[in-house]
Enzyme design. Sequence first.
Site, PDB file in Angstrom:
ATOM      1  N   SER A   1      47.648 -68.054  15.390  1.00 49.07           N
ATOM      2  CA  SER A   1      48.479 -69.377  15.113  1.00 49.07           C
ATOM      3  C   SER A   1      49.863 -69.071  15.153  1.00 49.07           C
ATOM      4  O   SER A   1      50.189 -68.207  15.024  1.00 49.07           O
ATOM      5  CB  SER A   1      47.859 -70.095  13.938  1.00 49.07           C
ATOM      6  OG  SER A   1      48.205 -69.587  12.900  1.00 49.07           O
TER       7      SER A   1
ATOM      8  N   TYR B   1      59.521 -64.786  -1.491  1.00 53.10           N
ATOM      9  CA  TYR B   1      59.502 -64.825   0.019  1.00 53.10           C
ATOM     10  C   TYR B   1      60.987 -64.041   0.483  1.00 53.10           C
ATOM     11  O   TYR B   1      60.898 -63.369   1.383  1.00 53.10           O
ATOM     12  CB  TYR B   1      59.249 -66.163   0.644  1.00 53.10           C
ATOM     13  CG  TYR B   1      59.549 -66.177   1.984  1.00 53.10           C
ATOM     14  CD1 TYR B   1      58.424 -65.773   3.004  1.00 53.10           C
ATOM     15  CD2 TYR B   1      60.356 -66.978   2.624  1.00 53.10           C
ATOM     16  CE1 TYR B   1      58.208 -65.713   4.420  1.00 53.10           C
ATOM     17  CE2 TYR B   1      60.677 -66.756   4.189  1.00 53.10           C
ATOM     18  CZ  TYR B   1      59.458 -66.450   4.881  1.00 53.10           C
ATOM     19  OH  TYR B   1      59.368 -66.510   6.329  1.00 53.10           O
TER      20      TYR B   1
ATOM     21  N   ILE C   1      53.847 -68.834  15.496  1.00 51.10           N
ATOM     22  CA  ILE C   1      54.594 -67.828  16.162  1.00 51.10           C
ATOM     23  C   ILE C   1      53.997 -66.851  16.866  1.00 51.10           C
ATOM     24  O   ILE C   1      53.960 -66.690  18.030  1.00 51.10           O
ATOM     25  CB  ILE C   1      55.773 -67.203  15.348  1.00 51.10           C
ATOM     26  CG1 ILE C   1      56.480 -68.424  14.896  1.00 51.10           C
ATOM     27  CG2 ILE C   1      56.506 -66.150  15.929  1.00 51.10           C
ATOM     28  CD1 ILE C   1      57.717 -67.886  14.006  1.00 51.10           C
TER      29      ILE C   1
END
Length: 264
Positions: free
Chosen positions: A16, A154, A18
């Site tokens: 899915s 992140y 990129i």
Amino acid sequence: MGLGQEKVVWITGASSGIGEALTYAYATSGAKVVISARNIEGLQAVKQKCPRPNDIYILPLDLLKLEEFNIKTNEAWNAFGTIDLLINNAGVSQRSLIIETDMEVYKKLMDINYLGTVALSKAILPKFLLQNKGQFAVVSSLMGKFSSPYRTGYCGVKHALHGFFDALRMEHEKDGITVTIICPGFVQTDVAKNALVGDGSKNNTEDKATENGLAVNVFAARMKNAIKKKKFEAYIGKKEVLGIYLKRFFPKLLHKIVLKSEVR
């Protein structure tokens, strides 16, 4: 990697977003592509949408299962007899304040986004060395260059990727191995919906910035071009890319802009 140039590309996170868009971009230009993710049904759907499905090899892969990487790398290599380019795209994001975030969430982010990517790259490195060529492309983020609230884990793992792959480039440039680090801004994918919140569950909420980001096929085309040019780094997005330069020259101004935007 244009038309008529048969290259072999291995893309992680290809079911899915990129990764899917990159699969179509490379398949359309004549490449053979090994596509990996945990979602086998998603990979099968992507394969069937490619112009030459026989040039697409499905290889299920879980970045948490490091002990399988040598076997998986051999399978990927044997699918078409070589790998010219490994695109480390798979990963997961985060949307939670520090005070609300369990340490297990930070560990999972590190295990998937950093250690999984490093381990897979390390598994294929000896093969690149034997053939005296190979390219790593790493999907980092603008958050790998500056930070934003709600994304502490992140941001941390994306910063770490830059440290590792910059050093890899230095160690193996003499061996014909190149590294391109891609830093996306906002791209129209499910990254925000799939992001982890403080207790480790999915965010399941879209954000306006992502909805208004670059179309994923536009992003994939620009990323593919940056890889072809063997750029050290490429920043791909809309006006958020300016944050790179603000961080360098006006860090306090960037701090104020990010806080004011309250981007989640």
